[in-house]
Motif scaffolding. Structure first.
Motif, PDB file in Angstrom:
ATOM      1  N   ILE A  23       0.818  -1.214   0.000  1.00 34.00           N
ATOM      2  CA  ILE A  23       0.000   0.000   0.000  1.00 34.00           C
ATOM      3  C   ILE A  23       0.850   1.261   0.000  1.00 34.00           C
ATOM      4  O   ILE A  23       0.322   2.355  -0.134  1.00 34.00           O
ATOM      5  CB  ILE A  23      -0.989   0.022   1.184  1.00 34.00           C
ATOM      6  N   GLY A  24       2.164   1.099   0.124  1.00 37.13           N
ATOM      7  CA  GLY A  24       3.030   2.271   0.089  1.00 37.13           C
ATOM      8  C   GLY A  24       4.487   1.874  -0.058  1.00 37.13           C
ATOM      9  O   GLY A  24       4.894   0.787   0.329  1.00 37.13           O
ATOM     10  N   ILE A  25       5.253   2.772  -0.663  1.00 39.22           N
ATOM     11  CA  ILE A  25       6.698   2.601  -0.812  1.00 39.22           C
ATOM     12  C   ILE A  25       7.348   3.904  -0.378  1.00 39.22           C
ATOM     13  O   ILE A  25       6.972   4.974  -0.846  1.00 39.22           O
ATOM     14  CB  ILE A  25       7.092   2.312  -2.275  1.00 39.22           C
ATOM     15  N   GLU A  26       8.294   3.801   0.517  1.00 41.96           N
ATOM     16  CA  GLU A  26       9.018   4.976   0.981  1.00 41.96           C
ATOM     17  C   GLU A  26      10.481   4.826   0.588  1.00 41.96           C
ATOM     18  O   GLU A  26      11.098   3.793   0.854  1.00 41.96           O
ATOM     19  CB  GLU A  26       8.902   5.101   2.499  1.00 41.96           C
ATOM     20  N   ILE A  27      11.020   5.844  -0.082  1.00 42.50           N
ATOM     21  CA  ILE A  27      12.430   5.854  -0.475  1.00 42.50           C
ATOM     22  C   ILE A  27      13.086   7.010   0.268  1.00 42.50           C
ATOM     23  O   ILE A  27      12.836   8.176  -0.034  1.00 42.50           O
ATOM     24  CB  ILE A  27      12.598   6.014  -1.995  1.00 42.50           C
ATOM     25  N   LEU A  28      13.893   6.665   1.253  1.00 42.60           N
ATOM     26  CA  LEU A  28      14.554   7.678   2.067  1.00 42.60           C
ATOM     27  C   LEU A  28      15.703   8.321   1.289  1.00 42.60           C
ATOM     28  O   LEU A  28      16.492   7.624   0.656  1.00 42.60           O
ATOM     29  CB  LEU A  28      15.084   7.053   3.358  1.00 42.60           C
ATOM     30  N   ASP A  29      15.764   9.634   1.329  1.00 41.69           N
ATOM     31  CA  ASP A  29      16.841  10.392   0.676  1.00 41.69           C
ATOM     32  C   ASP A  29      17.002  10.036  -0.802  1.00 41.69           C
ATOM     33  O   ASP A  29      18.111   9.993  -1.331  1.00 41.69           O
ATOM     34  CB  ASP A  29      18.169  10.190   1.407  1.00 41.69           C
ATOM     35  N   ALA A  30      15.892   9.780  -1.492  1.00 43.06           N
ATOM     36  CA  ALA A  30      15.935   9.343  -2.892  1.00 43.06           C
ATOM     37  C   ALA A  30      16.685  10.330  -3.782  1.00 43.06           C
ATOM     38  O   ALA A  30      17.413   9.921  -4.682  1.00 43.06           O
ATOM     39  CB  ALA A  30      14.520   9.136  -3.421  1.00 43.06           C
ATOM     40  N   SER A  31      16.517  11.605  -3.533  1.00 45.98           N
ATOM     41  CA  SER A  31      17.149  12.600  -4.397  1.00 45.98           C
ATOM     42  C   SER A  31      18.670  12.595  -4.274  1.00 45.98           C
ATOM     43  O   SER A  31      19.353  13.145  -5.128  1.00 45.98           O
ATOM     44  CB  SER A  31      16.608  13.993  -4.094  1.00 45.98           C
ATOM     45  N   GLU A  32      19.204  11.938  -3.253  1.00 45.64           N
ATOM     46  CA  GLU A  32      20.661  11.877  -3.104  1.00 45.64           C
ATOM     47  C   GLU A  32      21.302  10.865  -4.043  1.00 45.64           C
ATOM     48  O   GLU A  32      22.476  10.962  -4.336  1.00 45.64           O
ATOM     49  CB  GLU A  32      21.023  11.550  -1.653  1.00 45.64           C
ATOM     50  N   TYR A  33      20.532   9.872  -4.507  1.00 45.76           N
ATOM     51  CA  TYR A  33      21.133   8.879  -5.379  1.00 45.76           C
ATOM     52  C   TYR A  33      20.324   8.573  -6.637  1.00 45.76           C
ATOM     53  O   TYR A  33      20.737   7.769  -7.447  1.00 45.76           O
ATOM     54  CB  TYR A  33      21.454   7.585  -4.625  1.00 45.76           C
ATOM     55  N   LEU A  34      19.183   9.229  -6.822  1.00 43.62           N
ATOM     56  CA  LEU A  34      18.399   9.054  -8.047  1.00 43.62           C
ATOM     57  C   LEU A  34      17.969  10.412  -8.588  1.00 43.62           C
ATOM     58  O   LEU A  34      17.497  11.255  -7.838  1.00 43.62           O
ATOM     59  CB  LEU A  34      17.140   8.223  -7.772  1.00 43.62           C
ATOM     60  N   ALA A  35      18.127  10.591  -9.892  1.00 44.72           N
ATOM     61  CA  ALA A  35      17.630  11.803 -10.535  1.00 44.72           C
ATOM     62  C   ALA A  35      16.115  11.682 -10.680  1.00 44.72           C
ATOM     63  O   ALA A  35      15.582  10.576 -10.736  1.00 44.72           O
ATOM     64  CB  ALA A  35      18.276  11.961 -11.908  1.00 44.72           C
ATOM     65  N   PRO A  36      15.402  12.804 -10.744  1.00 43.81           N
ATOM     66  CA  PRO A  36      13.937  12.747 -10.854  1.00 43.81           C
ATOM     67  C   PRO A  36      13.435  11.864 -11.991  1.00 43.81           C
ATOM     68  O   PRO A  36      12.463  11.124 -11.823  1.00 43.81           O
ATOM     69  CB  PRO A  36      13.540  14.208 -11.073  1.00 43.81           C
ATOM     70  N   ASP A  37      14.092  11.889 -13.161  1.00 45.39           N
ATOM     71  CA  ASP A  37      13.628  11.043 -14.263  1.00 45.39           C
ATOM     72  C   ASP A  37      13.889   9.562 -14.000  1.00 45.39           C
ATOM     73  O   ASP A  37      13.189   8.700 -14.509  1.00 45.39           O
ATOM     74  CB  ASP A  37      14.248  11.471 -15.593  1.00 45.39           C
ATOM     75  N   GLU A  38      14.877   9.242 -13.164  1.00 44.80           N
ATOM     76  CA  GLU A  38      15.148   7.850 -12.810  1.00 44.80           C
ATOM     77  C   GLU A  38      14.112   7.301 -11.831  1.00 44.80           C
ATOM     78  O   GLU A  38      13.819   6.104 -11.837  1.00 44.80           O
ATOM     79  CB  GLU A  38      16.530   7.708 -12.189  1.00 44.80           C
ATOM     80  N   LEU A  39      13.556   8.152 -10.997  1.00 41.28           N
ATOM     81  CA  LEU A  39      12.580   7.698 -10.009  1.00 41.28           C
ATOM     82  C   LEU A  39      11.362   7.050 -10.669  1.00 41.28           C
ATOM     83  O   LEU A  39      10.759   6.137 -10.121  1.00 41.28           O
ATOM     84  CB  LEU A  39      12.131   8.859  -9.112  1.00 41.28           C
ATOM     85  N   ALA A  40      11.018   7.500 -11.848  1.00 39.66           N
ATOM     86  CA  ALA A  40       9.853   6.961 -12.550  1.00 39.66           C
ATOM     87  C   ALA A  40      10.114   5.568 -13.118  1.00 39.66           C
ATOM     88  O   ALA A  40       9.183   4.853 -13.464  1.00 39.66           O
ATOM     89  CB  ALA A  40       9.436   7.900 -13.669  1.00 39.66           C
ATOM     90  N   THR A  41      11.371   5.165 -13.203  1.00 37.19           N
ATOM     91  CA  THR A  41      11.695   3.882 -13.822  1.00 37.19           C
ATOM     92  C   THR A  41      12.363   2.901 -12.866  1.00 37.19           C
ATOM     93  O   THR A  41      12.870   1.871 -13.306  1.00 37.19           O
ATOM     94  CB  THR A  41      12.607   4.100 -15.039  1.00 37.19           C
ATOM     95  N   VAL A  42      12.360   3.182 -11.579  1.00 37.22           N
ATOM     96  CA  VAL A  42      12.972   2.278 -10.602  1.00 37.22           C
ATOM     97  C   VAL A  42      12.179   0.974 -10.576  1.00 37.22           C
ATOM     98  O   VAL A  42      10.959   0.977 -10.500  1.00 37.22           O
ATOM     99  CB  VAL A  42      13.007   2.910  -9.196  1.00 37.22           C
TER     100      VAL A  42
END
Length: 51
Positions: free
Chosen positions: A21-40
């Motif tokens: 029901i949910g996914i939390e990615i801590l500090d995502a912006s430190e290791y993924l670019a915004p365009d990469e977040l859509a394809t993880v």
């Protein structure tokens, strides 16, 4: 109902039936670019335990 840290900084939240029901990615912006977040992609293998 329940949460599992499937790898460091990635937390999956489940309802009482084991459905995600949910996914939390801590500090995502430190290791993924915004365009990469859509394809993880996640390889999730978890036994669903009905309580």
């Amino acid at each position: 109902y329940e949460s599992d840290e499937i790898r460091e900084g990635i937390i999956m939240d489940y309802d009482k039936d084991g459905n995600v029901i949910g996914i939390e990615i801590l500090d995502a912006s430190e290791y993924l670019a915004p365009d990469e977040l859509a394809t993880v992609k996640f390889d999730i293998s978890r036994a669903i335990v009905h309580r």
